[in-house]
Write a protein that holds these residues in place. Sequence first.
Motif, PDB file in Angstrom:
ATOM      1  N   VAL A 133       0.832  -1.204   0.000  1.00 29.85           N
ATOM      2  CA  VAL A 133       0.000   0.000   0.000  1.00 29.85           C
ATOM      3  C   VAL A 133       0.866   1.252   0.000  1.00 29.85           C
ATOM      4  N   ALA A 134       1.880   1.279   0.856  1.00 25.64           N
ATOM      5  CA  ALA A 134       2.745   2.449   0.908  1.00 25.64           C
ATOM      6  C   ALA A 134       3.469   2.660  -0.417  1.00 25.64           C
ATOM      7  N   ALA A 135       3.935   1.576  -1.027  1.00 23.64           N
ATOM      8  CA  ALA A 135       4.615   1.694  -2.320  1.00 23.64           C
ATOM      9  C   ALA A 135       3.663   2.222  -3.381  1.00 23.64           C
ATOM     10  N   HIS A 136       2.419   1.784  -3.351  1.00 24.99           N
ATOM     11  CA  HIS A 136       1.426   2.276  -4.308  1.00 24.99           C
ATOM     12  C   HIS A 136       1.250   3.788  -4.179  1.00 24.99           C
ATOM     13  N   LEU A 137       1.381   4.293  -2.966  1.00 28.90           N
ATOM     14  CA  LEU A 137       1.250   5.731  -2.730  1.00 28.90           C
ATOM     15  C   LEU A 137       2.577   6.471  -2.917  1.00 28.90           C
ATOM     16  N   GLY A 138       3.617   5.751  -3.326  1.00 26.38           N
ATOM     17  CA  GLY A 138       4.881   6.387  -3.647  1.00 26.38           C
ATOM     18  C   GLY A 138       5.891   6.447  -2.520  1.00 26.38           C
ATOM     19  N   HIS A 139       5.723   5.610  -1.494  1.00 20.11           N
ATOM     20  CA  HIS A 139       6.615   5.651  -0.335  1.00 20.11           C
ATOM     21  C   HIS A 139       7.391   4.339  -0.228  1.00 20.11           C
ATOM     22  N   GLU A 140       8.677   4.413  -0.549  1.00 25.58           N
ATOM     23  CA  GLU A 140       9.533   3.234  -0.478  1.00 25.58           C
ATOM     24  C   GLU A 140      10.147   3.054   0.911  1.00 25.58           C
ATOM     25  N   ARG A 141      10.054   4.090   1.735  1.00 26.75           N
ATOM     26  CA  ARG A 141      10.543   4.009   3.113  1.00 26.75           C
ATOM     27  C   ARG A 141       9.594   4.811   3.987  1.00 26.75           C
ATOM     28  N   PHE A 142       9.206   4.248   5.120  1.00 26.14           N
ATOM     29  CA  PHE A 142       8.202   4.894   5.955  1.00 26.14           C
ATOM     30  C   PHE A 142       8.243   4.308   7.362  1.00 26.14           C
ATOM     31  N   ALA A 143       7.632   5.027   8.290  1.00 26.83           N
ATOM     32  CA  ALA A 143       7.455   4.544   9.655  1.00 26.83           C
ATOM     33  C   ALA A 143       6.110   3.831   9.762  1.00 26.83           C
ATOM     34  N   VAL A 144       6.001   2.946  10.731  1.00 25.42           N
ATOM     35  CA  VAL A 144       4.726   2.263  10.969  1.00 25.42           C
ATOM     36  C   VAL A 144       4.467   2.240  12.472  1.00 25.42           C
ATOM     37  N   VAL A 145       3.246   2.621  12.836  1.00 24.62           N
ATOM     38  CA  VAL A 145       2.823   2.657  14.239  1.00 24.62           C
ATOM     39  C   VAL A 145       1.537   1.861  14.352  1.00 24.62           C
ATOM     40  N   GLY A 146       1.506   0.928  15.281  1.00 23.45           N
ATOM     41  CA  GLY A 146       0.329   0.074  15.407  1.00 23.45           C
ATOM     42  C   GLY A 146      -0.149  -0.035  16.831  1.00 23.45           C
ATOM     43  N   HIS A 147      -1.445  -0.297  16.951  1.00 23.43           N
ATOM     44  CA  HIS A 147      -2.081  -0.545  18.242  1.00 23.43           C
ATOM     45  C   HIS A 147      -2.583  -1.978  18.258  1.00 23.43           C
ATOM     46  N   ASP A 148      -2.263  -2.724  19.321  1.00 20.96           N
ATOM     47  CA  ASP A 148      -2.864  -4.042  19.507  1.00 20.96           C
ATOM     48  C   ASP A 148      -2.539  -4.938  18.307  1.00 20.96           C
ATOM     49  N   ARG A 149      -3.532  -5.416  17.558  1.00 24.50           N
ATOM     50  CA  ARG A 149      -3.275  -6.274  16.399  1.00 24.50           C
ATOM     51  C   ARG A 149      -2.364  -5.576  15.396  1.00 24.50           C
ATOM     52  N   GLY A 150      -2.646  -4.297  15.157  1.00 24.68           N
ATOM     53  CA  GLY A 150      -1.822  -3.546  14.222  1.00 24.68           C
ATOM     54  C   GLY A 150      -0.379  -3.437  14.658  1.00 24.68           C
ATOM     55  N   ALA A 151      -0.142  -3.432  15.981  1.00 27.72           N
ATOM     56  CA  ALA A 151       1.232  -3.378  16.478  1.00 27.72           C
ATOM     57  C   ALA A 151       1.982  -4.664  16.160  1.00 27.72           C
ATOM     58  N   LEU A 152       1.303  -5.797  16.203  1.00 26.94           N
ATOM     59  CA  LEU A 152       1.940  -7.055  15.818  1.00 26.94           C
ATOM     60  C   LEU A 152       2.337  -7.034  14.350  1.00 26.94           C
ATOM     61  N   VAL A 153       1.495  -6.426  13.526  1.00 21.79           N
ATOM     62  CA  VAL A 153       1.828  -6.272  12.107  1.00 21.79           C
ATOM     63  C   VAL A 153       3.017  -5.331  11.946  1.00 21.79           C
ATOM     64  N   ALA A 154       3.049  -4.259  12.737  1.00 19.66           N
ATOM     65  CA  ALA A 154       4.159  -3.305  12.666  1.00 19.66           C
ATOM     66  C   ALA A 154       5.484  -3.977  13.014  1.00 19.66           C
ATOM     67  N   VAL A 155       5.482  -4.799  14.055  1.00 22.96           N
ATOM     68  CA  VAL A 155       6.704  -5.512  14.442  1.00 22.96           C
ATOM     69  C   VAL A 155       7.162  -6.425  13.316  1.00 22.96           C
ATOM     70  N   ARG A 156       6.221  -7.170  12.741  1.00 26.22           N
ATOM     71  CA  ARG A 156       6.583  -8.074  11.652  1.00 26.22           C
ATOM     72  C   ARG A 156       7.105  -7.302  10.438  1.00 26.22           C
ATOM     73  N   ALA A 157       6.504  -6.138  10.150  1.00 28.99           N
ATOM     74  CA  ALA A 157       6.991  -5.311   9.050  1.00 28.99           C
ATOM     75  C   ALA A 157       8.434  -4.890   9.301  1.00 28.99           C
ATOM     76  N   GLY A 158       8.743  -4.501  10.538  1.00 25.59           N
ATOM     77  CA  GLY A 158      10.094  -4.091  10.863  1.00 25.59           C
ATOM     78  C   GLY A 158      11.093  -5.226  10.752  1.00 25.59           C
ATOM     79  N   LEU A 159      10.693  -6.427  11.160  1.00 23.31           N
ATOM     80  CA  LEU A 159      11.596  -7.573  11.100  1.00 23.31           C
ATOM     81  C   LEU A 159      11.790  -8.067   9.669  1.00 23.31           C
ATOM     82  N   ASP A 160      10.726  -8.041   8.868  1.00 22.85           N
ATOM     83  CA  ASP A 160      10.796  -8.585   7.513  1.00 22.85           C
ATOM     84  C   ASP A 160      11.282  -7.574   6.482  1.00 22.85           C
ATOM     85  N   HIS A 161      11.112  -6.278   6.760  1.00 20.91           N
ATOM     86  CA  HIS A 161      11.415  -5.253   5.758  1.00 20.91           C
ATOM     87  C   HIS A 161      12.260  -4.128   6.379  1.00 20.91           C
ATOM     88  N   PRO A 162      13.422  -4.457   6.927  1.00 20.78           N
ATOM     89  CA  PRO A 162      14.225  -3.425   7.612  1.00 20.78           C
ATOM     90  C   PRO A 162      14.704  -2.320   6.686  1.00 20.78           C
TER      91      PRO A 162
END
Length: 293
Positions: free
Chosen positions: A93-122
């Motif tokens: 989604v971020a790449a579609h909007l033109g962002h190849e590098r970005f921060a991610v902040v998540g709450h609860d379920r979204g935070a688990l996704v944020a952690v995985r994004a950080g680990l998989d896409h450093p």
Amino acid sequence: MTDLTIPDFDTARLPGADGVMLNVASAGDGPAVVLLHGFPQTHLMWRAVAVQLRREHTVIAVDLRGYGASDKPDADTPDVYSKRTMAADVVAVAAHLGHERFAVVGHDRGALVAVRAGLDHPETISHVGILDVLPTLDTWDVLHGVDAKVAWHLYLMAQPAGLPERMIEAVADDFFASFLDAWDPTGTTFAPELREHYVRASSAAVPSIVADYRATAGIDLETDRADRAAGRRLAMPVGVISQDWGTRLGFDPAEIWAAWSDDVTYEPIQAGHFMAEERPEPIARFVRDLLAR
């Protein structure tokens, strides 16, 4: 907020990692930050924080797959609702909007996704912000004894497919409303139309929400264990803000998060679980401080 949108944000359906279409609200200019919601909510939980952050940032708020107005694919395989797949959605989604590098902040379920994004896409994730959750592996480790009843729904939705879905669907409105009420200490966080929106959206998504939670007791747990065994850690600045539920369950959240990152800050907050809505000003400040590191 009678129209149930984030004021002055554009809304679109954008493709995720495997063709799943996600509901996305975006606005602002500057370095991008993706905001991911928790249970049982949608991207609208970020409405007050997002309006503040857009002054300095491009803000992208996403309904996770299986939630809100995003697609709800059948859970034909465990990876359909794995946090690895959801993290790939966010990157797409971020790449579609033109962002190849970005921060991610998540709450609860979204935070688990944020952690995985950080680990998989450093190489893609610049910062990771966490609201009121522990990593999947550690969540299961700290739940024990009668105090674990606070997380009873995790155990229900971890059961094999079929019975949990039927049980929840039989009383779906009451099931989801119970969390909105129990985790809101002030009882005033949600306007009636917003509370109705969350209940209605969640009640229409029982199979996908259960699949998301079931993944956390299966494929997500296995992925976290593999990362821990390989010594894989979050390479970017990490910020965690949480209520003090570690005291009751006997763990130190700062210590737990330090095992996943060498550059992590931990901050307690006097608020309920839905802190981005109960206290948006300190949460917006928390995000700004993180992104300034």
